[in-house]
Design an enzyme around this catalytic site. Structure first.
Site, mmCIF file in Angstrom:
data_model
loop_
_atom_site.group_PDB
_atom_site.id
_atom_site.type_symbol
_atom_site.label_atom_id
_atom_site.label_comp_id
_atom_site.label_asym_id
_atom_site.label_seq_id
_atom_site.Cartn_x
_atom_site.Cartn_y
_atom_site.Cartn_z
ATOM 1 N N LYS A 76 66.686 85.514 -10.270
ATOM 2 C CA LYS A 76 66.766 86.669 -9.378
ATOM 3 C C LYS A 76 65.938 86.535 -8.100
ATOM 4 O O LYS A 76 66.284 87.103 -7.056
ATOM 5 C CB LYS A 76 66.339 87.932 -10.119
ATOM 6 N N ASP A 123 65.712 96.043 -14.255
ATOM 7 C CA ASP A 123 65.376 95.895 -15.664
ATOM 8 C C ASP A 123 64.197 94.936 -15.830
ATOM 9 O O ASP A 123 63.547 94.916 -16.863
ATOM 10 C CB ASP A 123 66.593 95.362 -16.415
#
Length: 398
Positions: A76, A123
């Site tokens: 990410k 998350d």
């Protein structure tokens, strides 16, 4: 009673396709050069699982292992770092090509920019990447996490110096909270979910993910016949699918998108095929926490509707199975530590190949002993307690 895997082929409308220039080979090279300017940059490995593939009835399997990315155990950071770099370049009146990591962390740049706060909902993996980038570039980060997020992932974000907390909201509600805070406090929202009026940063994030696709492309010894991509909002899937579609054109591999059955907004959108985005609401209880997103990224969907061939809604036990097989592959193959979201697409394919009930799906996807299948393990054991529960103790078995 386990849920069943579901597959749909999107019925595309004829006509002009979405422009892939922003994730073309040329642009992917530019993005990779930016990432390579970071002193901690290393190309992540592409691992071939030839023996495992043979046991599954496939030609070969390639897995891009993102657990090595920048020491953060997930891919990410590629999106967050490129988006933040692009935003700061704009604030300085420059292009991203004119700025390296060393220039971004310089005292001169800090004086020119002052203090900027970047805010996001996550998350875990995306938020950690944003927090890490903000810290490295001498800026601030605020991170909101949805209900049920792992305490370990929160701790990792806090360790990067961000203000972070787990909320009582689901992921999409946490995104809206982050956006309200950005508007009220003058913070900069860094989110890969796009909507009307908020598209530049999500597009930069997708371009950032292009480094992962570009690296895989340069590492592959042969052209894959299939690419399977797990999806949450669809930004990573759209970026990688679009990159390979841009590179290979009409000769691109067959591309399939895999989502949790409890958060299959892209599957539902493809199944409806009515020109509208379809959302999933509620808590979206799935072990694939990084994919528990109910609202598609508009840019990601625009790419996927034109360049993805199939969409799959996948039960949790298949992701767990993928984690276990990667942790203990066939003799001669290297072990890969892959988390619940990272192993989702791989686990889905292992079940399709092993369960005779899915013979028709196997045939539709043209999966056989000649198939060369590419996967992206987008995270390692970012929640170690859950990883061990699944891999060691057999949680979420079929």
């Amino acid at each position: 009673m386990n849920e069943e895997l579901k597959l749909v082929q999107y019925q595309r409308n004829p006509g002009e396709k979405y422009d892939l220039d922003f994730i073309s080979l040329e642009n992917a090279k530019k993005v990779q050069r930016f990432h390579a300017s970071f002193p901690m940059y290393r190309e992540t490995p592409l691992t071939e699982l030839r023996e495992t593939a043979e046991e599954l009835g496939l030609g070969t399997i390639y897995i891009k292992d993102e657990s090595y990315r920048f020491g953060l155990n997930a891919f990410k950071v590629l999106g967050g770092s490129y988006a933040i770099g692009s935003y700061l370049a704009g604030r300085l009146g420059k292009t991203i090509e004119e700025l390296s990591y060393e220039e971004l962390i310089s005292e001169q740049t800090k004086k020119a920019l002052g203090e900027i706060t970047f805010v996001t909902a996550t998350d875990g993996n995306h938020g950690r990447g944003v927090a890490w980038t903000a810290s490295k570039l001498r800026q601030k980060a605020v991170v909101y996490m949805p209900k049920g997020s792992a305490r370990e992932r929160l701790a990792n974000i806090l360790a990067e110096g961000a203000d972070a907390a787990i909320t009582d909201l689901n992921y999409d509600e946490a995104v809206r909270l982050a956006n309200r805070q950005a508007e009220e406090k003058g913070w900069v929202m860094v989110q890969d979910t796009a909507w009307e009026g908020y598209e530049d940063i999500p597009e930069w994030i997708m371009q950032g993910y292009g480094t992962m696709g570009y690296e895989a492309y340069t590492q592959l010894p042969e052209k894959p016949t299939h690419i399977f991509l797990q999806a949450g909002v669809g930004s990573m899937a759209g970026a990688v699918a679009g990159f390979f579609a841009s590179v290979y054109g009409e000769e691109r591999p067959l591309i399939t998108i895999v989502e949790p059955s409890q958060a299959d907004c892209l599957f539902r959108t493809a199944e409806a095929a009515d020109g509208k985005l379809h959302f999933v609401t509620g808590q979206m209880c799935t072990i694939m926490a990084g994919l528990a997103c109910g609202e598609p990224c508009s840019i990601g969907w625009n790419v996927l509707k034109d360049y993805a061939d199939y969409f799959i809604s996948c039960p949790d036990y298949m992701a767990a199975q993928g984690m276990r097989i990667l942790a203990g592959p066939a003799k001669g193959d290297s072990r890969i530590i892959s988390g619940e979201s990272g192993a989702a697409a791989f686990g889905c394919v292992t079940e399709i190949m092993r369960d005779s009930n899915y013979a028709d799906i196997r045939e539709k996807l043209k999966l056989n002993e000649d198939s060369r299948v590419l996967f992206f393990s987008t995270e390692g054991d970012t929640d170690k307690e859950n990883y061990r529960s699944i891999v060691w103790d057999g949680a979420y078995a079929k």
